[in-house]
Enzyme design. Structure first.
Site, PDB file in Angstrom:
ATOM      1  N   PHE A 196       1.271   5.172   0.707  1.00 50.70           N
ATOM      2  CA  PHE A 196       0.742   6.269   1.520  1.00 50.70           C
ATOM      3  C   PHE A 196       1.451   7.560   1.139  1.00 50.70           C
ATOM      4  O   PHE A 196       2.606   7.547   0.701  1.00 50.70           O
ATOM      5  CB  PHE A 196       1.001   6.013   3.012  1.00 50.70           C
ATOM      6  CG  PHE A 196       0.308   4.811   3.582  1.00 50.70           C
ATOM      7  CD1 PHE A 196      -0.872   4.947   4.306  1.00 50.70           C
ATOM      8  CD2 PHE A 196       0.842   3.546   3.426  1.00 50.70           C
ATOM      9  CE1 PHE A 196      -1.512   3.848   4.855  1.00 50.70           C
ATOM     10  CE2 PHE A 196       0.218   2.431   3.966  1.00 50.70           C
ATOM     11  CZ  PHE A 196      -0.964   2.584   4.683  1.00 50.70           C
ATOM     12  N   THR A 248       0.854  -1.189   0.000  1.00 51.63           N
ATOM     13  CA  THR A 248       0.000   0.000   0.000  1.00 51.63           C
ATOM     14  C   THR A 248       0.886   1.233   0.000  1.00 51.63           C
ATOM     15  O   THR A 248       1.872   1.315   0.732  1.00 51.63           O
ATOM     16  CB  THR A 248      -0.935   0.019   1.216  1.00 51.63           C
ATOM     17  OG1 THR A 248      -1.849  -1.080   1.121  1.00 51.63           O
ATOM     18  CG2 THR A 248      -1.741   1.308   1.264  1.00 51.63           C
TER      19      THR A 248
END
Length: 277
Positions: free
Chosen positions: A174, A172
């Site tokens: 960010f 992921t």
């Protein structure tokens, strides 16, 4: 000690990303939703906010880019987290007794083959760590949750299986948000959002400006423009810092070619080759 807002409750993957980036010298600040995350930064309740924007397996995070457009904040850094999912259950529960697994829909999707292989019913929940907290508060031997190993430790759940995600390449991305413009580093990205004019080859001519200056694109995504149906906005990341002469030339040229340009930030980024398995 820096205060950094993240979406979720203690044990969420976003908290793990905060700790990965800042180490021990940080006070993670949980927020209920993305709006709260932005409000905490805009009111100076925190020093930074960490926003998930995309997953390598399931794509962009809904709503994240729209909020970046709506607020005048600057991206401070890129953070890449290797997401590892665990199957958690109440103390003493065995895998054989678990029939139903709760978690955020994205986590369930990322572990779909594991769930099918073990004939486990997937039930959507509002949050991965929230599912773990709720199970700890209301024990059920027929229920398991998919969450982080940290959530298991915090809510005193047993880990029945670790790293159950279907794909190892489960990362992921960010973006760390703040108020200032970070200084250039060894490797930088710049993120912008723009709208093209309604004319043939408009996007082609915009992208050609990057090619002319040998600027590498790392992301290009179109998203609907609110209040203007069928007129998309383009979110784009490219290698380089706005203070570089060629990047300044590019941005100047885009202002002439487009109907709208907003710079979201130039910031230290993670090289793709530095993302380990």
């Amino acid at each position: 000690m820096r205060k950094v807002a993240y979406q979720g409750i203690p044990g969420a993957n976003s908290e793990i990303a905060v700790r990965q980036h800042f180490g021990d010298e940080v006070e993670p600040w949980p927020c209920q939703d993305f709006n709260c995350l932005f409000d905490a930064l805009l009111t100076n309740a925190v020093d930074y906010s960490l926003l998930p924007v995309e997953n390598a397996f399931s794509g962009s995070v809904n709503g994240a880019y729209e909020l970046l457009l709506d607020h005048d904040l600057r991206i401070q850094a890129e953070v890449i987290l290797h997401v590892r999912h665990a199957l958690l259950a109440n103390r003493g529960v065995t895998l054989k007794s678990v029939k139903q697994v709760r978690s955020h829909p994205q986590a369930l999707m990322q572990c779909e083959r594991y769930l099918k292989r073990n004939k486990l019913e997937a039930v959507g929940w509002y949050d991965t760590a929230g599912a773990a907290q709720d199970l700890a508060r209301n024990p059920d031997h027929a229920v398991g949750v998919i969450a982080s190993a940290l959530a298991g430790e915090l809510y005193e759940l047993d880990s029945l299986a670790n790293e159950i995600e279907d794909e190892q390449f489960n990362y992921t991305r960010f973006l760390l948000l703040g108020h200032d413009d970070p200084a250039p580093s060894d490797y930088n990205k710049t993120s912008i959002v723009f709208a093209t004019r309604n004319r043939p080859a408009a996007l082609y001519h915009c992208l050609g400006e990057f090619a002319k200056r040998d600027l590498n694109l790392t992301k290009l995504e179109s998203r609907p423009r609110r209040n203007r149906p069928w007129e998309p906005l383009f979110y784009l990341d490219f290698e380089g810092h706005w203070q570089e002469p060629r990047c300044q030339e590019l941005l100047t040229q885009l202002l002439q070619l487009t109907s709208f340009v907003k710079m979201l930030g130039s910031y230290p980024a993670v090289r793709s080759g530095a993302v380990g398995m």
